[in-house]
Write a protein that holds these residues in place. Structure first.
Motif, PDB file in Angstrom:
ATOM      1  N   ILE A   1       0.763  -1.057  -0.033  1.00 20.28           N
ATOM      2  CA  ILE A   1       0.193   0.003   0.115  1.00 20.28           C
ATOM      3  C   ILE A   1       0.776   1.210   0.009  1.00 20.28           C
ATOM      4  O   ILE A   1       0.645   2.022  -0.737  1.00 20.28           O
ATOM      5  CB  ILE A   1      -0.983  -0.081   1.177  1.00 20.28           C
ATOM      6  CG1 ILE A   1      -2.081  -0.939   1.097  1.00 20.28           C
ATOM      7  CG2 ILE A   1      -1.574   1.514   1.584  1.00 20.28           C
ATOM      8  CD1 ILE A   1      -2.890  -1.429   2.129  1.00 20.28           C
TER       9      ILE A   1
ATOM     10  N   GLN B   1      -3.544  -8.372  -5.278  1.00 21.80           N
ATOM     11  CA  GLN B   1      -3.997  -6.656  -5.287  1.00 21.80           C
ATOM     12  C   GLN B   1      -4.902  -6.596  -4.120  1.00 21.80           C
ATOM     13  O   GLN B   1      -5.668  -7.318  -3.788  1.00 21.80           O
ATOM     14  CB  GLN B   1      -4.787  -6.316  -6.879  1.00 21.80           C
ATOM     15  CG  GLN B   1      -6.096  -7.125  -6.812  1.00 21.80           C
ATOM     16  CD  GLN B   1      -6.727  -6.748  -8.297  1.00 21.80           C
ATOM     17  OE1 GLN B   1      -5.848  -6.210  -9.039  1.00 21.80           O
ATOM     18  NE2 GLN B   1      -7.970  -6.900  -8.156  1.00 21.80           N
ATOM     19  N   PHE B   2      -4.857  -5.179  -3.600  1.00 21.92           N
ATOM     20  CA  PHE B   2      -5.540  -4.822  -2.525  1.00 21.92           C
ATOM     21  C   PHE B   2      -7.113  -4.414  -2.921  1.00 21.92           C
ATOM     22  O   PHE B   2      -7.814  -4.182  -1.954  1.00 21.92           O
ATOM     23  CB  PHE B   2      -4.867  -3.604  -1.872  1.00 21.92           C
ATOM     24  CG  PHE B   2      -5.353  -3.241  -0.512  1.00 21.92           C
ATOM     25  CD1 PHE B   2      -6.147  -2.278  -0.299  1.00 21.92           C
ATOM     26  CD2 PHE B   2      -5.393  -4.208   0.693  1.00 21.92           C
ATOM     27  CE1 PHE B   2      -6.604  -1.939   0.780  1.00 21.92           C
ATOM     28  CE2 PHE B   2      -5.898  -3.926   1.772  1.00 21.92           C
ATOM     29  CZ  PHE B   2      -6.574  -2.570   2.011  1.00 21.92           C
ATOM     30  N   ASP B   3      -7.371  -4.089  -4.020  1.00 24.03           N
ATOM     31  CA  ASP B   3      -8.744  -3.547  -4.424  1.00 24.03           C
ATOM     32  C   ASP B   3      -9.655  -4.701  -4.415  1.00 24.03           C
ATOM     33  O   ASP B   3      -9.674  -5.500  -5.145  1.00 24.03           O
ATOM     34  CB  ASP B   3      -8.369  -2.843  -5.896  1.00 24.03           C
ATOM     35  CG  ASP B   3      -9.730  -2.171  -6.516  1.00 24.03           C
ATOM     36  OD1 ASP B   3     -10.712  -2.109  -5.775  1.00 24.03           O
ATOM     37  OD2 ASP B   3      -9.809  -1.579  -7.356  1.00 24.03           O
ATOM     38  N   PHE B   4     -10.621  -4.460  -3.534  1.00 15.80           N
ATOM     39  CA  PHE B   4     -11.556  -5.514  -3.493  1.00 15.80           C
ATOM     40  C   PHE B   4     -12.806  -5.166  -4.343  1.00 15.80           C
ATOM     41  O   PHE B   4     -13.596  -6.111  -4.060  1.00 15.80           O
ATOM     42  CB  PHE B   4     -12.247  -5.391  -1.904  1.00 15.80           C
ATOM     43  CG  PHE B   4     -11.151  -6.004  -0.906  1.00 15.80           C
ATOM     44  CD1 PHE B   4     -10.030  -6.939  -1.388  1.00 15.80           C
ATOM     45  CD2 PHE B   4     -11.203  -5.719   0.487  1.00 15.80           C
ATOM     46  CE1 PHE B   4      -9.102  -7.237  -0.467  1.00 15.80           C
ATOM     47  CE2 PHE B   4     -10.239  -6.376   1.201  1.00 15.80           C
ATOM     48  CZ  PHE B   4      -9.149  -7.076   0.812  1.00 15.80           C
ATOM     49  N   THR B   5     -12.790  -4.304  -4.925  1.00 16.19           N
ATOM     50  CA  THR B   5     -13.999  -3.792  -5.760  1.00 16.19           C
ATOM     51  C   THR B   5     -14.365  -5.055  -7.047  1.00 16.19           C
ATOM     52  O   THR B   5     -13.340  -5.412  -7.566  1.00 16.19           O
ATOM     53  CB  THR B   5     -13.837  -2.511  -6.777  1.00 16.19           C
ATOM     54  OG1 THR B   5     -13.149  -1.578  -5.907  1.00 16.19           O
ATOM     55  CG2 THR B   5     -15.067  -2.075  -7.619  1.00 16.19           C
ATOM     56  N   ASN B   6     -15.612  -5.434  -6.726  1.00 10.31           N
ATOM     57  CA  ASN B   6     -16.044  -6.323  -7.869  1.00 10.31           C
ATOM     58  C   ASN B   6     -16.449  -5.660  -9.104  1.00 10.31           C
ATOM     59  O   ASN B   6     -17.904  -5.050  -9.260  1.00 10.31           O
ATOM     60  CB  ASN B   6     -17.146  -7.264  -7.292  1.00 10.31           C
ATOM     61  CG  ASN B   6     -17.515  -8.527  -8.396  1.00 10.31           C
ATOM     62  OD1 ASN B   6     -17.273  -8.299  -9.355  1.00 10.31           O
ATOM     63  ND2 ASN B   6     -18.118  -9.439  -7.657  1.00 10.31           N
ATOM     64  N   TYR B   7     -15.654  -5.253 -10.091  1.00 11.90           N
ATOM     65  CA  TYR B   7     -15.854  -4.448 -11.232  1.00 11.90           C
ATOM     66  C   TYR B   7     -17.037  -5.461 -12.028  1.00 11.90           C
ATOM     67  O   TYR B   7     -17.770  -4.153 -12.633  1.00 11.90           O
ATOM     68  CB  TYR B   7     -14.866  -4.266 -12.180  1.00 11.90           C
ATOM     69  CG  TYR B   7     -13.670  -3.314 -11.395  1.00 11.90           C
ATOM     70  CD1 TYR B   7     -13.836  -1.846 -11.297  1.00 11.90           C
ATOM     71  CD2 TYR B   7     -12.648  -3.736 -10.605  1.00 11.90           C
ATOM     72  CE1 TYR B   7     -13.242  -1.110 -10.572  1.00 11.90           C
ATOM     73  CE2 TYR B   7     -11.946  -2.945  -9.874  1.00 11.90           C
ATOM     74  CZ  TYR B   7     -12.045  -1.812  -9.933  1.00 11.90           C
ATOM     75  OH  TYR B   7     -11.071  -0.821  -9.234  1.00 11.90           O
TER      76      TYR B   7
ATOM     77  N   LYS C   1      -0.221  -2.245 -10.293  1.00  6.59           N
ATOM     78  CA  LYS C   1      -1.654  -2.807  -9.749  1.00  6.59           C
ATOM     79  C   LYS C   1      -1.363  -3.869  -8.809  1.00  6.59           C
ATOM     80  O   LYS C   1      -2.565  -4.428  -8.170  1.00  6.59           O
ATOM     81  CB  LYS C   1      -2.479  -3.393 -10.979  1.00  6.59           C
ATOM     82  CG  LYS C   1      -2.944  -1.904 -11.640  1.00  6.59           C
ATOM     83  CD  LYS C   1      -4.006  -2.190 -12.702  1.00  6.59           C
ATOM     84  CE  LYS C   1      -4.570  -1.094 -13.215  1.00  6.59           C
ATOM     85  NZ  LYS C   1      -5.607  -1.126 -14.247  1.00  6.59           N
ATOM     86  N   THR C   2      -0.091  -4.815  -8.815  1.00  6.66           N
ATOM     87  CA  THR C   2       0.006  -5.900  -7.964  1.00  6.66           C
ATOM     88  C   THR C   2       0.581  -5.274  -6.728  1.00  6.66           C
ATOM     89  O   THR C   2       1.529  -4.761  -6.522  1.00  6.66           O
ATOM     90  CB  THR C   2       0.899  -6.781  -8.394  1.00  6.66           C
ATOM     91  OG1 THR C   2       0.403  -7.296  -9.731  1.00  6.66           O
ATOM     92  CG2 THR C   2       1.156  -7.918  -7.552  1.00  6.66           C
ATOM     93  N   ILE C   3      -0.280  -5.423  -5.543  1.00  4.93           N
ATOM     94  CA  ILE C   3       0.262  -4.958  -4.262  1.00  4.93           C
ATOM     95  C   ILE C   3       1.670  -5.937  -3.675  1.00  4.93           C
ATOM     96  O   ILE C   3       2.743  -5.294  -3.241  1.00  4.93           O
ATOM     97  CB  ILE C   3      -0.518  -5.105  -3.206  1.00  4.93           C
ATOM     98  CG1 ILE C   3      -1.796  -3.839  -3.424  1.00  4.93           C
ATOM     99  CG2 ILE C   3      -0.201  -4.740  -1.897  1.00  4.93           C
ATOM    100  CD1 ILE C   3      -1.472  -2.544  -3.411  1.00  4.93           C
TER     101      ILE C   3
END
Length: 276
Positions: A123, A242-248, A164-166
């Motif tokens: 992060i 990746q840290f983004d939990f958004t379900n696009y 984009k990879t944490i």
């Protein structure tokens, strides 16, 4: 030493755990090592941080290595935050966590203090990797993992991870060095723990509960692109996280819900005025 990369080492099993001592030894061959790790086991703490109690972080000398070390009263994520903001002379070139005693594959990523520590570094924009050996024993043999640990860390140091990879999550099977078939880049297996709490009584008759569970893998056994398959078939698994939990995939569906909720609220307002 000034020309060497600064390597931050942490874990969740505690600063004296054999796994982190093995990792420190490996990292000393690659750079200038700083260790900031919990002063006691903090397994399963995930991404928790200390907010309502005092944090202590004391300089310690545990072995005769070249590294500088601090033991922290907080969680693995606390250790990373303190290291970056207060302890290290500058931002580390890489953060390495582990080597964990036990698996952090598939759903275990969500609970792991080992993995959360390197997610926190990610992060902050710091390349990071977490290592775990599929052996829960305190006296686990980490010798077979050293070659691969060094190889993977060197790859990260000289081949930056995509933005984009944490972080990378690495799991190593409990095998002898000559039995490990190689490294597989994988996805996280779809799995869960089927859990329950056993109700028990202590010697004084007070009720307590003990968490038990069975691991359930929802992926088919022949699906060879998961970390569980790799580990069960003699490979080291690497999963980019990746840290983004958004379900696009369902964003547009939920946006339509918001549209419907707007009219639902308007309808309720009209009803209120009708009542009065």
């Amino acid at each position: 030493m000034n020309n060497k990369p600064i390597i931050l080492v942490t874990n969740d099993d505690g600063i004296i755990a054999p796994g982190i001592r093995s990792l420190i030894e490996s990292m000393n061959s690659l750079g200038e090592v700083y260790v900031v790790a919990p002063n006691s086991p903090k397994s399963g703490t995930a991404h928790s941080i200390t907010m309502d109690t005092i944090l202590y972080c004391d300089s310690v000398k545990i072995d005769n290595g070249k590294q500088k070390e601090w033991e922290c009263s907080g969680t693995p994520v606390d250790c990373v935050k303190l290291a970056i903001n207060n302890i290290l002379p500058r931002r580390p070139d890489i953060c390495v966590s582990g080597i964990n005693h036990g698996s952090n594959s598939s759903i275990n990523i969500r609970y792991s203090g080992t993995v959360s520590a390197v997610i926190e570094a990610g992060i902050e924009g710091i390349p990071s990797v977490g290592f775990s050996l599929l052996d829960l024993e305190w006296n686990a043999d980490f010798s077979s993992s050293k070659k691969y640990v060094c190889e993977i860390v060197k790859k990260i140091l000289y081949n930056p991870i995509p933005e984009k990879t944490i972080t990378l999550n690495v799991n190593i099977p409990k095998l002898k060095k000559e039995e490990i078939k190689g490294i597989k880049i994988c996805r996280q297996a779809k799995s869960k723990w089927q859990e329950s709490f056993e109700k028990r009584s202590n010697p004084k008759g007070r009720t307590y509960y003990w968490l038990v569970g069975n691991f359930v893998n929802f992926d088919e056994e022949e699906e060879d692109d998961t970390d569980e398959w790799a580990l069960n078939n003699g490979y080291i698994s690497i999963v980019p996280i990746q840290f983004d939990f958004t379900n696009y995939s369902i964003l547009n569906i939920l946006k339509s819900w918001n549209f419907m909720l707007f009219f639902f609220n308007i309808f309720n307002i009209f009803n209120i005025f009708n009542i009065f």
